[in-house]
Motif scaffolding. Structure first.
Motif, PDB file in Angstrom:
ATOM      1  N   SER A   1       0.826  -1.205   0.000  1.00  0.00           N
ATOM      2  CA  SER A   1       0.000   0.000   0.000  1.00  0.00           C
ATOM      3  C   SER A   1       0.863   1.260   0.000  1.00  0.00           C
ATOM      4  O   SER A   1       0.516   2.258  -0.646  1.00  0.00           O
ATOM      5  CB  SER A   1      -0.933   0.006   1.209  1.00  0.00           C
ATOM      6  OG  SER A   1      -0.189  -0.092   2.412  1.00  0.00           O
TER       7      SER A   1
ATOM      8  N   SER B   1      -9.963   5.548  -0.137  1.00  0.00           N
ATOM      9  CA  SER B   1     -10.867   4.955   0.858  1.00  0.00           C
ATOM     10  C   SER B   1     -10.657   3.449   0.929  1.00  0.00           C
ATOM     11  O   SER B   1     -10.710   2.853   2.015  1.00  0.00           O
ATOM     12  CB  SER B   1     -12.322   5.284   0.512  1.00  0.00           C
ATOM     13  OG  SER B   1     -12.737   4.612  -0.661  1.00  0.00           O
ATOM     14  N   GLU B   2     -10.411   2.821  -0.191  1.00  0.00           N
ATOM     15  CA  GLU B   2     -10.122   1.388  -0.214  1.00  0.00           C
ATOM     16  C   GLU B   2      -8.799   1.096   0.485  1.00  0.00           C
ATOM     17  O   GLU B   2      -8.670   0.137   1.239  1.00  0.00           O
ATOM     18  CB  GLU B   2     -10.075   0.882  -1.653  1.00  0.00           C
ATOM     19  CG  GLU B   2     -11.389   0.990  -2.395  1.00  0.00           C
ATOM     20  CD  GLU B   2     -11.254   0.726  -3.880  1.00  0.00           C
ATOM     21  OE1 GLU B   2     -12.281   0.652  -4.561  1.00  0.00           O
ATOM     22  OE2 GLU B   2     -10.099   0.602  -4.356  1.00  0.00           O
TER      23      GLU B   2
ATOM     24  N   ALA C   1      -7.334   2.774   2.801  1.00  0.00           N
ATOM     25  CA  ALA C   1      -7.352   3.056   4.240  1.00  0.00           C
ATOM     26  C   ALA C   1      -8.260   2.120   5.028  1.00  0.00           C
ATOM     27  O   ALA C   1      -8.224   2.127   6.263  1.00  0.00           O
ATOM     28  CB  ALA C   1      -7.791   4.502   4.470  1.00  0.00           C
ATOM     29  N   SER C   2      -9.067   1.329   4.345  1.00  0.00           N
ATOM     30  CA  SER C   2     -10.033   0.468   5.046  1.00  0.00           C
ATOM     31  C   SER C   2      -9.405  -0.877   5.403  1.00  0.00           C
ATOM     32  O   SER C   2      -8.668  -1.455   4.595  1.00  0.00           O
ATOM     33  CB  SER C   2     -11.266   0.237   4.174  1.00  0.00           C
ATOM     34  OG  SER C   2     -11.897   1.458   3.875  1.00  0.00           O
ATOM     35  N   PRO C   3      -9.675  -1.386   6.595  1.00  0.00           N
ATOM     36  CA  PRO C   3      -9.188  -2.720   6.952  1.00  0.00           C
ATOM     37  C   PRO C   3      -9.726  -3.771   5.992  1.00  0.00           C
ATOM     38  O   PRO C   3     -10.823  -3.628   5.446  1.00  0.00           O
ATOM     39  CB  PRO C   3      -9.722  -2.930   8.376  1.00  0.00           C
ATOM     40  CG  PRO C   3      -9.988  -1.555   8.890  1.00  0.00           C
ATOM     41  CD  PRO C   3     -10.397  -0.745   7.699  1.00  0.00           C
TER      42      PRO C   3
ATOM     43  N   THR D   1     -13.597  -5.132   5.260  1.00  0.00           N
ATOM     44  CA  THR D   1     -14.605  -4.136   5.628  1.00  0.00           C
ATOM     45  C   THR D   1     -14.986  -3.317   4.399  1.00  0.00           C
ATOM     46  O   THR D   1     -14.230  -3.219   3.433  1.00  0.00           O
ATOM     47  CB  THR D   1     -14.083  -3.186   6.720  1.00  0.00           C
ATOM     48  OG1 THR D   1     -12.982  -2.430   6.202  1.00  0.00           O
ATOM     49  CG2 THR D   1     -13.639  -3.983   7.937  1.00  0.00           C
ATOM     50  N   GLU D   2     -16.165  -2.732   4.468  1.00  0.00           N
ATOM     51  CA  GLU D   2     -16.644  -1.901   3.365  1.00  0.00           C
ATOM     52  C   GLU D   2     -15.965  -0.535   3.435  1.00  0.00           C
ATOM     53  O   GLU D   2     -16.000   0.140   4.464  1.00  0.00           O
ATOM     54  CB  GLU D   2     -18.161  -1.723   3.470  1.00  0.00           C
ATOM     55  CG  GLU D   2     -18.787  -1.028   2.283  1.00  0.00           C
ATOM     56  CD  GLU D   2     -18.783  -1.886   1.034  1.00  0.00           C
ATOM     57  OE1 GLU D   2     -18.920  -1.312  -0.067  1.00  0.00           O
ATOM     58  OE2 GLU D   2     -18.656  -3.127   1.157  1.00  0.00           O
ATOM     59  N   PRO D   3     -15.302  -0.096   2.336  1.00  0.00           N
ATOM     60  CA  PRO D   3     -14.649   1.222   2.356  1.00  0.00           C
ATOM     61  C   PRO D   3     -15.648   2.333   2.615  1.00  0.00           C
ATOM     62  O   PRO D   3     -16.776   2.309   2.110  1.00  0.00           O
ATOM     63  CB  PRO D   3     -14.045   1.335   0.954  1.00  0.00           C
ATOM     64  CG  PRO D   3     -13.938  -0.074   0.465  1.00  0.00           C
ATOM     65  CD  PRO D   3     -15.091  -0.809   1.066  1.00  0.00           C
ATOM     66  N   MET D   4     -15.247   3.318   3.412  1.00  0.00           N
ATOM     67  CA  MET D   4     -16.096   4.472   3.673  1.00  0.00           C
ATOM     68  C   MET D   4     -15.836   5.523   2.599  1.00  0.00           C
ATOM     69  O   MET D   4     -14.695   5.948   2.406  1.00  0.00           O
ATOM     70  CB  MET D   4     -15.794   5.050   5.057  1.00  0.00           C
ATOM     71  CG  MET D   4     -16.135   4.101   6.199  1.00  0.00           C
ATOM     72  SD  MET D   4     -15.879   4.874   7.815  1.00  0.00           S
ATOM     73  CE  MET D   4     -17.037   6.237   7.728  1.00  0.00           C
TER      74      MET D   4
ATOM     75  N   THR E   1     -11.899   7.301  -4.175  1.00  0.00           N
ATOM     76  CA  THR E   1     -12.321   5.909  -4.022  1.00  0.00           C
ATOM     77  C   THR E   1     -11.136   5.007  -3.727  1.00  0.00           C
ATOM     78  O   THR E   1     -11.194   4.134  -2.841  1.00  0.00           O
ATOM     79  CB  THR E   1     -13.032   5.418  -5.298  1.00  0.00           C
ATOM     80  OG1 THR E   1     -14.203   6.221  -5.521  1.00  0.00           O
ATOM     81  CG2 THR E   1     -13.432   3.965  -5.190  1.00  0.00           C
TER      82      THR E   1
END
Length: 265
Positions: A147, A190-191, A193-195, A198-201, A187
């Motif tokens: 990442s 957000s993907e 940074a999301s664990p 889990t659904e990206p915020m 987008t």
């Protein structure tokens, strides 16, 4: 090829603008003068053991109409020139009729099925795959090496290609593409940074996270410039920087230009 181009430029000085980068040659000016310059270029190239590649030489006129001298070059089975009514690429960017150019640029930049050099959407997909390489079953909540590399490549490789586009094309043409690029970057982040699992915020345009993304690194941001904000400034800055050269090159040109481009030898 350089001596040949110098000879063409000298003979048609003040009538035809000769531009060349490697084997991409552009002749810009009044149609009859461009046709004569093209014939002279073809003749000189032959004396140096070179020939223009048939089918790769294109003519385009902003008016949409073509003089008999241009049509003559595009006639016959072995014609050296094809009339490109929809324009063609110049240094990797589309040029052509204003109507439809914005949509063409958007598709060129964001269509995942685009053929040719990878576009921005395809680069983001590659970065997603890179980011996923660091995820392991033992460490599902942290995206580390992959990442970090994806973020770095986004900042220094992928986004600058969009800035190049914004420098060269007017803001009215790049506006839709700039908005799409910004949305795709939000987008992607957000993907990133999301664990895992889990659904990206979503990150909304104009939100605090979006603003932090656009801040320079020295200010605690991520250094991801927002295309919608950069586009008008980049174009104006590029124009101002090059205005003296543009004025000098075009000051003696007549109206009714026609361009023959991509004259590969």
């Amino acid at each position: 090829i350089h001596p040949v181009l110098q000879s063409v430029a000298k003979r048609f000085r003040g009538r035809v603008l000769v531009l060349g980068l490697l084997d991409d040659i552009h002749l810009v000016g009044p149609q009859d003068q461009v046709a004569a310059a093209f014939a002279f270029l073809r003749q000189l190239a032959a004396t140096h053991g070179q020939r223009l590649s048939a089918g790769k030489c294109l003519a385009w006129s902003p008016s949409g109409s073509y003089a008999d001298s241009i049509r003559a070059l595009a006639s016959g089975n072995d014609a050296d020139v094809r009339i490109a009514a929809d324009g063609f690429d110049v240094l990797g960017l589309p040029t052509g009729p204003a109507n439809g150019l914005s949509a063409a640029l958007l598709a060129r930049t964001m269509d995942p099925a685009h053929r040719g050099r990878p576009n921005f959407a395809q680069k983001l997909d590659a970065l997603r795959r890179l980011a996923a390489t660091s995820v392991t079953a033992k460490d599902p909540l942290h995206k580390r090496d992959g990442s970090a590399a994806a973020l770095l490549l986004l900042r220094i490789c992928a986004l600058p290609t969009c800035t190049y586009m914004m420098r060269c094309l007017p803001p009215a043409v790049t506006a839709a593409t700039a908005a799409a690029v910004d949305g795709a970057v939000r987008t992607f982040m957000s993907e990133l940074a999301s664990p895992v699992g889990t659904e990206p915020m979503p990150i909304a345009a104009g939100s605090l996270p979006a603003a932090i993304m656009g801040l320079p690194l020295r200010a605690g941001g991520l250094g991801l410039e927002q295309a919608e904000k950069v586009a008008p400034l980049a174009h104006v800055a590029a124009f101002v920087a090059n205005a003296p050269t543009i004025v000098r090159m075009y000051s003696e040109q007549e109206e009714g230009p026609c361009e023959i481009g991509r004259a590969h030898v």
